[in-house]
Design an enzyme around this catalytic site. Sequence first.
Site, PDB file in Angstrom:
ATOM      1  N   ASP A  43       0.843  -1.202   0.000  1.00  0.00           N
ATOM      2  CA  ASP A  43       0.000   0.000   0.000  1.00  0.00           C
ATOM      3  C   ASP A  43       0.877   1.250   0.000  1.00  0.00           C
ATOM      4  O   ASP A  43       0.589   2.229  -0.696  1.00  0.00           O
ATOM      5  CB  ASP A  43      -0.842   0.059   1.278  1.00  0.00           C
ATOM      6  N   ALA A  44       1.949   1.203   0.795  1.00  0.00           N
ATOM      7  CA  ALA A  44       2.803   2.388   0.928  1.00  0.00           C
ATOM      8  C   ALA A  44       3.461   2.710  -0.416  1.00  0.00           C
ATOM      9  O   ALA A  44       3.518   3.873  -0.832  1.00  0.00           O
ATOM     10  CB  ALA A  44       3.858   2.135   1.986  1.00  0.00           C
ATOM     11  N   TYR A  46       2.332   1.867  -3.325  1.00  0.00           N
ATOM     12  CA  TYR A  46       1.272   2.327  -4.226  1.00  0.00           C
ATOM     13  C   TYR A  46       0.986   3.804  -3.969  1.00  0.00           C
ATOM     14  O   TYR A  46       0.930   4.626  -4.891  1.00  0.00           O
ATOM     15  CB  TYR A  46      -0.005   1.489  -4.020  1.00  0.00           C
ATOM     16  N   ASP A  47       0.840   4.133  -2.664  1.00  0.00           N
ATOM     17  CA  ASP A  47       0.575   5.534  -2.294  1.00  0.00           C
ATOM     18  C   ASP A  47       1.633   6.467  -2.863  1.00  0.00           C
ATOM     19  O   ASP A  47       1.329   7.527  -3.421  1.00  0.00           O
ATOM     20  CB  ASP A  47       0.596   5.681  -0.769  1.00  0.00           C
ATOM     21  N   LEU A  94     -16.976 -30.858  10.427  1.00  0.00           N
ATOM     22  CA  LEU A  94     -17.311 -32.264  10.685  1.00  0.00           C
ATOM     23  C   LEU A  94     -16.181 -32.952  11.433  1.00  0.00           C
ATOM     24  O   LEU A  94     -15.008 -32.655  11.202  1.00  0.00           O
ATOM     25  CB  LEU A  94     -17.513 -32.988   9.350  1.00  0.00           C
ATOM     26  N   GLU A 127     -22.461 -39.401   1.351  1.00  0.00           N
ATOM     27  CA  GLU A 127     -22.317 -38.386   0.294  1.00  0.00           C
ATOM     28  C   GLU A 127     -20.838 -38.120   0.048  1.00  0.00           C
ATOM     29  O   GLU A 127     -20.056 -38.152   0.991  1.00  0.00           O
ATOM     30  CB  GLU A 127     -22.947 -37.057   0.764  1.00  0.00           C
ATOM     31  N   LYS A 129     -17.532 -36.128  -0.099  1.00  0.00           N
ATOM     32  CA  LYS A 129     -17.107 -34.900   0.586  1.00  0.00           C
ATOM     33  C   LYS A 129     -16.357 -34.036  -0.425  1.00  0.00           C
ATOM     34  O   LYS A 129     -15.239 -34.357  -0.820  1.00  0.00           O
ATOM     35  CB  LYS A 129     -16.222 -35.241   1.777  1.00  0.00           C
ATOM     36  N   ASP A 131     -14.235 -31.200  -2.074  1.00  0.00           N
ATOM     37  CA  ASP A 131     -13.090 -30.441  -1.581  1.00  0.00           C
ATOM     38  C   ASP A 131     -13.113 -29.032  -2.163  1.00  0.00           C
ATOM     39  O   ASP A 131     -12.463 -28.746  -3.165  1.00  0.00           O
ATOM     40  CB  ASP A 131     -11.794 -31.172  -1.971  1.00  0.00           C
ATOM     41  N   ARG A 150     -18.175 -19.294   5.093  1.00  0.00           N
ATOM     42  CA  ARG A 150     -18.270 -19.851   6.441  1.00  0.00           C
ATOM     43  C   ARG A 150     -17.592 -18.950   7.476  1.00  0.00           C
ATOM     44  O   ARG A 150     -18.072 -18.796   8.576  1.00  0.00           O
ATOM     45  CB  ARG A 150     -17.620 -21.241   6.439  1.00  0.00           C
ATOM     46  N   TYR A 237     -25.735 -29.500   0.051  1.00  0.00           N
ATOM     47  CA  TYR A 237     -25.772 -30.723   0.846  1.00  0.00           C
ATOM     48  C   TYR A 237     -26.350 -30.528   2.253  1.00  0.00           C
ATOM     49  O   TYR A 237     -26.440 -31.470   3.027  1.00  0.00           O
ATOM     50  CB  TYR A 237     -24.386 -31.361   0.957  1.00  0.00           C
ATOM     51  N   LYS A 301     -24.273 -39.261   7.154  1.00  0.00           N
ATOM     52  CA  LYS A 301     -25.181 -38.454   7.981  1.00  0.00           C
ATOM     53  C   LYS A 301     -26.357 -39.329   8.391  1.00  0.00           C
ATOM     54  O   LYS A 301     -26.897 -40.058   7.541  1.00  0.00           O
ATOM     55  CB  LYS A 301     -25.719 -37.268   7.184  1.00  0.00           C
ATOM     56  N   LYS A 325     -12.401 -39.859   5.767  1.00  0.00           N
ATOM     57  CA  LYS A 325     -11.413 -39.321   4.835  1.00  0.00           C
ATOM     58  C   LYS A 325     -10.745 -40.417   4.011  1.00  0.00           C
ATOM     59  O   LYS A 325     -10.511 -41.520   4.514  1.00  0.00           O
ATOM     60  CB  LYS A 325     -10.320 -38.580   5.629  1.00  0.00           C
ATOM     61  N   CYS A 430      16.626 -23.168  25.390  1.00  0.00           N
ATOM     62  CA  CYS A 430      15.712 -22.583  24.412  1.00  0.00           C
ATOM     63  C   CYS A 430      16.520 -21.853  23.341  1.00  0.00           C
ATOM     64  O   CYS A 430      17.342 -20.988  23.673  1.00  0.00           O
ATOM     65  CB  CYS A 430      14.774 -21.619  25.128  1.00  0.00           C
ATOM     66  N   CYS A 433      15.745 -17.846  23.686  1.00  0.00           N
ATOM     67  CA  CYS A 433      16.115 -16.951  24.786  1.00  0.00           C
ATOM     68  C   CYS A 433      17.235 -17.519  25.640  1.00  0.00           C
ATOM     69  O   CYS A 433      17.688 -16.866  26.563  1.00  0.00           O
ATOM     70  CB  CYS A 433      14.896 -16.631  25.648  1.00  0.00           C
ATOM     71  N   CYS A 448      10.601 -24.415  27.305  1.00  0.00           N
ATOM     72  CA  CYS A 448      11.469 -23.306  27.692  1.00  0.00           C
ATOM     73  C   CYS A 448      10.949 -22.757  29.017  1.00  0.00           C
ATOM     74  O   CYS A 448       9.745 -22.581  29.197  1.00  0.00           O
ATOM     75  CB  CYS A 448      11.395 -22.234  26.606  1.00  0.00           C
ATOM     76  N   CYS A 454      10.914 -14.843  27.292  1.00  0.00           N
ATOM     77  CA  CYS A 454      11.263 -15.506  26.028  1.00  0.00           C
ATOM     78  C   CYS A 454      10.513 -14.821  24.885  1.00  0.00           C
ATOM     79  O   CYS A 454       9.289 -14.820  24.855  1.00  0.00           O
ATOM     80  CB  CYS A 454      10.889 -16.984  26.097  1.00  0.00           C
TER      81      CYS A 454
HETATM   82  S1  IVH Z   1     -22.204 -31.389   5.889  1.00  0.00           S
HETATM   83  C1  IVH Z   1     -23.177 -29.457   9.970  1.00  0.00           C
HETATM   84  N1  IVH Z   1     -21.723 -32.543   3.607  1.00  0.00           N
HETATM   85  O1  IVH Z   1     -16.670 -30.410   4.678  1.00  0.00           O
HETATM   86  C2  IVH Z   1     -22.272 -30.056   8.952  1.00  0.00           C
HETATM   87  N2  IVH Z   1     -20.098 -31.019   4.425  1.00  0.00           N
HETATM   88  O2  IVH Z   1     -14.955 -30.821   6.998  1.00  0.00           O
HETATM   89  C3  IVH Z   1     -22.391 -29.454   7.625  1.00  0.00           C
HETATM   90  N3  IVH Z   1     -18.194 -30.682   2.923  1.00  0.00           N
HETATM   91  O3  IVH Z   1     -17.441 -27.411   6.347  1.00  0.00           O
HETATM   92  C4  IVH Z   1     -21.483 -30.019   6.639  1.00  0.00           C
HETATM   93  N4  IVH Z   1     -18.874 -32.025   1.331  1.00  0.00           N
HETATM   94  O4  IVH Z   1     -17.367 -27.413   3.753  1.00  0.00           O
HETATM   95  C5  IVH Z   1     -21.262 -31.692   4.530  1.00  0.00           C
HETATM   96  N5  IVH Z   1     -21.474 -33.607   1.585  1.00  0.00           N
HETATM   97  C6  IVH Z   1     -21.017 -32.761   2.485  1.00  0.00           C
HETATM   98  C7  IVH Z   1     -19.806 -32.070   2.317  1.00  0.00           C
HETATM   99  C8  IVH Z   1     -19.365 -31.215   3.325  1.00  0.00           C
HETATM  100  C9  IVH Z   1     -17.937 -31.185   1.701  1.00  0.00           C
HETATM  101  C10 IVH Z   1     -17.322 -29.750   3.634  1.00  0.00           C
HETATM  102  C11 IVH Z   1     -17.988 -28.555   4.273  1.00  0.00           C
HETATM  103  C12 IVH Z   1     -17.664 -28.657   5.739  1.00  0.00           C
HETATM  104  C13 IVH Z   1     -16.420 -29.476   5.696  1.00  0.00           C
HETATM  105  C14 IVH Z   1     -16.160 -30.150   7.025  1.00  0.00           C
END
Ligand code: IVH
Length: 709
Positions: A43-44, A46-47, A94, A127, A129, A131, A150, A237, A301, A325, A430, A433, A448, A454
Site C-alpha cells: 500500500d505504501a 502504491y501511495d 465435521l 455423500e 465430501k 473439496d 463460512r 448438501y 449423515k 477421509k 531454548c 532466549c 522453555c 522468552c
Molecule cells: S455437511 C453441519 N456434507 O466439509 C455439517 N459437508 O470438513 C455441515 N463438505 O465445512 C457439513 N462435502 O465445507 C457436509 N457432503 C457434504 C460435504 C461437506 C464437503 C465440507 C464442508 C464442511 C467441511 C467439514
Amino acid sequence: MAVEEEIRNMDEATASAELKRLAAVLASANRAYHSDDAPEITDAEYDALWRRNKAIEDAFPRLKRPDDSPSDLVGAPVSETFAKVRHSVRMLSLANAFSEEDVRDFDETVRRYLGLGDETPVSYTCEPKIDGLSLSLRYEKGQFVQAATRGDGDTGENVTANAMTIGDIPYVAEGAPDVLEVRGEVYMSHSDFEQLNARAAEEGGRTFANPRNAAAGSLRQLDPEVTKSRPLRFFAYAWGEVTEALATTQFEALQRLSDMGFATNPLTAICNSLEDMLASYAGIEAQRSTLGYDIDGVVYKVDDLGLQRRLGFRTSTPRWAVSHKFPAELAWTRLQAIDIQVGRTGALSPVARLAPVTVGGVVVSNATLHNEDYVSGLDANGNPIRDGKDIRVGDWVQIYRAGDVIPKVADVDLSQRPEDAKRFEFPCVCPECGSEAVREEGDAVRRCTGGIICPAQAVERLKHFVSRAAFDIEGLGAKQIEMFYRDESLEIREPADIFTLATRDAEAASKLQDRDGFGEKSVKNLFQAIDEKRRIPLNRVIFSLGIRHVGESASRLLATHYGTWENFEKQVSAATVGEGQEWEDLVSVDGVGQVMATSLVTAFHQEAERASIDRLVSHLDVQDMVLEVGADSPVAGKTVVFTGTLERMTRAEAKARAEALGAKVSGSVSARTDLVVAGPGAGSKARKAQELGVEVIDESAWMDLIADE
Ligand code: IVH
C-alpha cells in the site's frame, strides 16, 4: 533530490514518458490487487507512486492522460473488504474418521447416545465430501438474497454479488419455505482449473496450486466480474435457517433441494448398515479419479432428521455426521534440516525442513516432527514407532498429508541414509532466549522455562491473541504481529499494548505507515478494527489468554458456566487447586478436567500473568455470554442435575438437550442447584436435594417441562 524539485526540473517529454510509465505500473498493481488476490506492491509503495503521478499531473496539467489517468481511479488500493454476515445458524465443520474402526465407533456412539440396541437399524446417507469451500445461500420467499462464506462459523463474508455469477446457484428457489438457507460447497472442476491456469500462465498471471485454492481465490474477489469469468460450481448438501422443515429425512431433503433447482451430488446413497457404509465409501473412492472434481472423502449423515435433531451438536461438530477421509497422500523427499520452534506455552517443537515436494497437489517444504521422542522413533509410551527408526538430517523421508492436516514425516528409508548422518540432539536450552528447556516427568514435550522473557513465547501469545477464534482483528494477523513485535519502537509486548497503541504513542501512525504493506488508509483501518474489538464476547476473551489446555471449546463451556467476566475472574481467582467450593464448581463444568482447571487456576494466581490479564481487560467491554439457544426456555440459566436411571433418553442426550435449552448441567447437588431430575434408583443426590429444599422432579415431568422447546 527531493521529489518536488525533481518534478520542477522535468521537461515536458520526460514528464509525459513518466506519466505513461506510472499509468502502466499503477494499472498493473490495481489489477494484481483487485483481480488476482496477489498484490505486487505494498500500500505504501502504491501511495508513493500515486502521489508522484498526481504531482507530475499538477505540474503539467496538459499532460494528464484523458482516459487512463491513475488519479481518476480510486486513490489507493481500496482496502475495502467484504461486509460481515452473522450466520443465523452456525456453520459447523465435521468430525473425521480415518479408518473402518472410526466409522464403527461413530455408528456405536450414535446408537449409544440414542439408547438404541445393535438390532435397531439406523440409516445413514453417504455423500461425497467435496473439496472446495462452504457457502451459505439465503432465500427469502424463494428469492436469492444473500451468500456468505463460512468464516469462523459464526460470522462469514458477504459474497452475494459473486455467488450470483455462479450458474449452479438459482436466483429463484421454486417452492422454498419463506426463509431457506441452503448450504453447500463451491468448487472448480479439474478441466476448468487446468484451463484457467493455462490461460493465466500464458498471460504471465498467477496460477493456483489446486482447484480448491482456485475456487477460494475466485469467490473472494472484490470485483464480481472477475468471479464471473471463473468457472465455479456449487453442490448443495445441507441447510441452516428454515421456516419449515424440508422433509423428514436427509435424503428426501436433498431431493427437495434438487427439485428447487440446486445441484445435489448424484452419488449420494442410503446405507442401512456399517457394511453398506463401507461399501459405499469404497464405491465412491473407486470413482474418485474419474469424477472430474476433487473429493477428499465421504460424509455419513444420520438419515432421519428427527434423530439428527435429538443427536444435536458438540461445540463445533454435529453428532449426527462424520467425514470418512480417503487415505492420506504420500511422497518421498530429502530432510534438509531440523529446526526448533518455540510455541506459546514454551513447547520446543522440532520442524522438518524439506526439499520441496508435491503431495496431493500442494507443495510441501515443512512438516511437523511432533516432539523429541518422535524424532528418536518412540511413541508417547516409549514404544517404538517406524520400527524404532530415528529421523536424521539428510534422511530420505516419507511425507504424509491428510487434507488440511499439517504434513508429517511418516517414515524413513534407511537404505538412503547418508553415511555421515548423525542422531539429532534435541536442545536442552531454548534456542530463542537461552533459558533452560526442561522436560517434566510424564510430559512428551520439552519446554522453555523463560516465560514472558522468552521473545518466542511472547510473540506466539500475541499471535494466538489475534487469531481467528480469539480477537480476530482485521488487518492484524500473525505476519503483522511478528513485524510489530520485532520493532521495539512500537512497544507491543503483550495484548494490552495493542489497545493502547493509538493513544500511547502519538507517532504510532507514522511509524506504522513506513512499514511494509501499510499506507495511511490501512493504518486508519487498523486502528478502527482494534477499536471495534474492545467489545468482545466472554468466550473469546477466555480463549485469547492462551492458557495451556484451555482451548476454544473449553472457553465456550467456561463462558457459559460463569456468564460474565466479573464472575469468571472472581471465582477462578478465589479457587485453590484441589479444594474448596470454587474449585468444586470449576471442575463440575462438564468438559473441564483437573488438568485444565489446574492450569487455569495457576495462571490466575501467577502474579505477572495475572497483571497482564488485568491490563488487557481494563481496555475491554466484555460481553456477557448470551444464551444463543433456548434463552426463553423455562430451564434457561437453571442448574440441573440428572440422577438415577432415565428411561426415555440416555444421560448424554438429556444433558445435551438441557444445555441446548440454556441450562447448566452439573454432576453434583449443591445449594446452587435449581432442579434435580431423578429417575428410578436415584439415591444420595435426590436425598441431598430434599435436604437442601431443591425441587426434585421425575423424567416425565422433565419431558413435559421442555416439551415445546
Ligand atoms: S455437511 C453441519 N456434507 O466439509 C455439517 N459437508 O470438513 C455441515 N463438505 O465445512 C457439513 N462435502 O465445507 C457436509 N457432503 C457434504 C460435504 C461437506 C464437503 C465440507 C464442508 C464442511 C467441511 C467439514
